[in-house]
Design a protein around this motif. Structure first.
Motif, PDB file in Angstrom:
ATOM      1  N   MET A 148      -5.679  12.607  -9.247  1.00 56.79           N
ATOM      2  CA  MET A 148      -4.529  11.626  -9.408  1.00 56.79           C
ATOM      3  C   MET A 148      -5.032  10.379  -9.563  1.00 56.79           C
ATOM      4  SD  MET A 148      -2.148  10.234  -5.874  1.00 56.79           S
ATOM      5  CE  MET A 148      -3.314  10.624  -4.911  1.00 56.79           C
ATOM      6  N   VAL A 149      -4.452   9.694 -10.487  1.00 53.86           N
ATOM      7  CA  VAL A 149      -5.116   8.428 -11.068  1.00 53.86           C
ATOM      8  C   VAL A 149      -4.347   7.205 -10.228  1.00 53.86           C
ATOM      9  CG1 VAL A 149      -4.948   6.641 -13.128  1.00 53.86           C
ATOM     10  CG2 VAL A 149      -5.061   9.279 -13.473  1.00 53.86           C
ATOM     11  N   LEU A 150      -5.451   6.639  -9.628  1.00 54.61           N
ATOM     12  CA  LEU A 150      -4.928   5.358  -8.758  1.00 54.61           C
ATOM     13  C   LEU A 150      -4.968   4.098  -9.599  1.00 54.61           C
ATOM     14  CD1 LEU A 150      -6.958   6.789  -5.802  1.00 54.61           C
ATOM     15  CD2 LEU A 150      -4.281   7.028  -6.172  1.00 54.61           C
ATOM     16  N   LEU A 151      -3.820   3.287  -9.401  1.00 54.60           N
ATOM     17  CA  LEU A 151      -3.640   2.308 -10.344  1.00 54.60           C
ATOM     18  C   LEU A 151      -3.915   0.700  -9.606  1.00 54.60           C
ATOM     19  CD1 LEU A 151      -0.698   3.556 -12.285  1.00 54.60           C
ATOM     20  CD2 LEU A 151      -3.098   3.567 -12.928  1.00 54.60           C
ATOM     21  N   GLU A 152      -3.179   0.829  -8.471  1.00 52.89           N
ATOM     22  CA  GLU A 152      -3.163  -0.558  -7.802  1.00 52.89           C
ATOM     23  C   GLU A 152      -3.149  -0.431  -6.444  1.00 52.89           C
ATOM     24  OE1 GLU A 152       0.781  -2.567  -7.906  1.00 52.89           O
ATOM     25  OE2 GLU A 152       0.907  -1.006  -9.412  1.00 52.89           O
ATOM     26  N   THR A 153      -3.549  -1.257  -5.405  1.00 50.04           N
ATOM     27  CA  THR A 153      -3.599  -1.183  -4.083  1.00 50.04           C
ATOM     28  C   THR A 153      -2.462  -2.171  -3.471  1.00 50.04           C
ATOM     29  OG1 THR A 153      -5.812  -0.634  -4.173  1.00 50.04           O
ATOM     30  CG2 THR A 153      -5.193  -1.607  -2.054  1.00 50.04           C
ATOM     31  N   ILE A 154      -1.931  -1.739  -2.317  1.00 46.27           N
ATOM     32  CA  ILE A 154      -0.952  -2.235  -1.588  1.00 46.27           C
ATOM     33  C   ILE A 154      -1.583  -1.973   0.013  1.00 46.27           C
ATOM     34  CG2 ILE A 154       1.095  -2.545  -0.430  1.00 46.27           C
ATOM     35  CD1 ILE A 154       2.592  -2.103  -3.005  1.00 46.27           C
ATOM     36  N   GLY A 155      -1.845  -3.129   0.889  1.00 45.29           N
ATOM     37  CA  GLY A 155      -2.526  -2.920   1.927  1.00 45.29           C
ATOM     38  C   GLY A 155      -3.698  -1.971   1.947  1.00 45.29           C
ATOM     39  N   LYS A 156      -3.568  -0.850   2.725  1.00 42.68           N
ATOM     40  CA  LYS A 156      -4.449   0.163   2.665  1.00 42.68           C
ATOM     41  C   LYS A 156      -4.218   1.453   1.915  1.00 42.68           C
ATOM     42  CE  LYS A 156      -2.717   2.956   6.597  1.00 42.68           C
ATOM     43  NZ  LYS A 156      -3.185   3.493   8.060  1.00 42.68           N
ATOM     44  N   TYR A 157      -3.390   1.281   0.892  1.00 42.00           N
ATOM     45  CA  TYR A 157      -2.920   2.177   0.052  1.00 42.00           C
ATOM     46  C   TYR A 157      -3.270   2.316  -1.056  1.00 42.00           C
ATOM     47  CZ  TYR A 157      -0.258   3.155   4.450  1.00 42.00           C
ATOM     48  OH  TYR A 157       0.278   3.565   5.530  1.00 42.00           O
ATOM     49  N   VAL A 166      -2.943   7.186  -1.966  1.00 42.57           N
ATOM     50  CA  VAL A 166      -3.787   7.484  -1.005  1.00 42.57           C
ATOM     51  C   VAL A 166      -4.252   6.628   0.075  1.00 42.57           C
ATOM     52  CG1 VAL A 166      -6.371   8.325  -0.548  1.00 42.57           C
ATOM     53  CG2 VAL A 166      -5.090   9.025  -2.655  1.00 42.57           C
ATOM     54  N   ASP A 167      -4.199   6.991   1.345  1.00 45.28           N
ATOM     55  CA  ASP A 167      -4.474   6.255   2.607  1.00 45.28           C
ATOM     56  C   ASP A 167      -6.044   5.798   2.371  1.00 45.28           C
ATOM     57  OD1 ASP A 167      -5.338   5.186   5.163  1.00 45.28           O
ATOM     58  OD2 ASP A 167      -3.279   5.692   6.002  1.00 45.28           O
ATOM     59  N   THR A 168      -6.663   4.781   2.304  1.00 45.92           N
ATOM     60  CA  THR A 168      -7.764   4.608   2.251  1.00 45.92           C
ATOM     61  C   THR A 168      -8.753   4.649   3.478  1.00 45.92           C
ATOM     62  OG1 THR A 168      -7.609   2.151   2.652  1.00 45.92           O
ATOM     63  CG2 THR A 168      -7.581   2.880   0.211  1.00 45.92           C
ATOM     64  N   GLU A 169      -7.956   4.808   4.573  1.00 42.43           N
ATOM     65  CA  GLU A 169      -8.545   4.802   5.907  1.00 42.43           C
ATOM     66  C   GLU A 169      -8.758   6.421   6.180  1.00 42.43           C
ATOM     67  OE1 GLU A 169      -6.484   2.447   8.979  1.00 42.43           O
ATOM     68  OE2 GLU A 169      -6.943   0.722   7.759  1.00 42.43           O
ATOM     69  N   VAL A 171       0.015  10.513   0.464  1.00 43.59           N
ATOM     70  CA  VAL A 171       1.072   9.995   1.114  1.00 43.59           C
ATOM     71  C   VAL A 171       1.860   9.679   0.003  1.00 43.59           C
ATOM     72  CG1 VAL A 171       0.111   9.251   3.291  1.00 43.59           C
ATOM     73  CG2 VAL A 171       0.337   7.618   1.481  1.00 43.59           C
ATOM     74  N   ALA A 172       3.271   9.459   0.423  1.00 45.88           N
ATOM     75  CA  ALA A 172       4.193   8.955  -0.731  1.00 45.88           C
ATOM     76  C   ALA A 172       4.591   7.538   0.131  1.00 45.88           C
ATOM     77  CB  ALA A 172       5.783   9.751  -0.512  1.00 45.88           C
ATOM     78  N   VAL A 173       4.636   6.388  -0.793  1.00 47.89           N
ATOM     79  CA  VAL A 173       4.807   5.191  -0.421  1.00 47.89           C
ATOM     80  C   VAL A 173       6.163   4.551  -0.964  1.00 47.89           C
ATOM     81  CG1 VAL A 173       3.992   2.524  -0.302  1.00 47.89           C
ATOM     82  CG2 VAL A 173       2.430   4.646   0.159  1.00 47.89           C
ATOM     83  N   ILE A 216       8.128   9.035   9.211  1.00 46.91           N
ATOM     84  CA  ILE A 216       7.590   7.554   8.515  1.00 46.91           C
ATOM     85  C   ILE A 216       6.511   7.228   9.470  1.00 46.91           C
ATOM     86  CG2 ILE A 216       8.238   5.063   8.479  1.00 46.91           C
ATOM     87  CD1 ILE A 216      11.011   6.161   7.884  1.00 46.91           C
ATOM     88  N   HIS A 217       5.295   6.927   8.894  1.00 49.99           N
ATOM     89  CA  HIS A 217       4.278   6.722   9.671  1.00 49.99           C
ATOM     90  C   HIS A 217       3.946   5.102  10.138  1.00 49.99           C
ATOM     91  CE1 HIS A 217       2.458  10.599   9.581  1.00 49.99           C
ATOM     92  NE2 HIS A 217       2.994  10.790   8.364  1.00 49.99           N
ATOM     93  N   ASP A 218       4.316   4.467   9.172  1.00 48.86           N
ATOM     94  CA  ASP A 218       4.399   2.921   9.346  1.00 48.86           C
ATOM     95  C   ASP A 218       5.220   2.000   8.256  1.00 48.86           C
ATOM     96  OD1 ASP A 218       2.629   2.439   6.811  1.00 48.86           O
ATOM     97  OD2 ASP A 218       0.792   2.919   8.030  1.00 48.86           O
ATOM     98  N   VAL A 219       5.279   0.852   8.702  1.00 47.52           N
ATOM     99  CA  VAL A 219       6.184  -0.002   7.763  1.00 47.52           C
ATOM    100  C   VAL A 219       5.510  -1.351   7.658  1.00 47.52           C
ATOM    101  CG1 VAL A 219       8.535  -1.265   7.584  1.00 47.52           C
ATOM    102  CG2 VAL A 219       8.452   0.913   8.530  1.00 47.52           C
TER     103      VAL A 219
END
Length: 89
Positions: free
Chosen positions: A1-10, A28-31, A36-38, A76-79
């Motif tokens: 999977m190509v990861l393009l940008e980051t929002i928070g820990k994702y 991908v959850d960096t922790e 995941v789907a965001v 839903i894990h978090d908002v």
């Protein structure tokens, strides 16, 4: 999977779904390294197109879904809110 940008820990990858005011991105959850789907809601689009009623509907839906635990219902894990929008996974 190509990861393009980051929002928070994702770290966000490709778009896997969209509607008039949001996109669902593979991430991908960096922790935890979980895939995941965001869903990222663009507040400026919501405000510009007078879709506040939709945003309120989504907030109610999130509250209800966070209480549910069933194998056939997306968990839903978090908002979170960022300058770029609101995201939940």
């Amino acid at each position: 999977m190509v990861l393009l940008e980051t929002i928070g820990k994702y770290r966000l990858g490709r778009t896997i779904g969209k509607d008039p005011f949001a996109k669902v991105r593979l991430a991908v959850d960096t922790e935890t390294s979980d895939t995941v789907a965001v869903k990222v809601i663009d507040r400026s689009t919501v405000l510009r197109n007078n879709l506040m009623y939709q945003f309120l509907k989504v907030k109610r839906e999130i509250s209800a879904m966070m209480l549910l635990n069933h194998p056939n219902i997306v968990k839903i894990h978090d908002v979170n809110k960022w300058d770029s929008g609101t995201a939940f996974r």
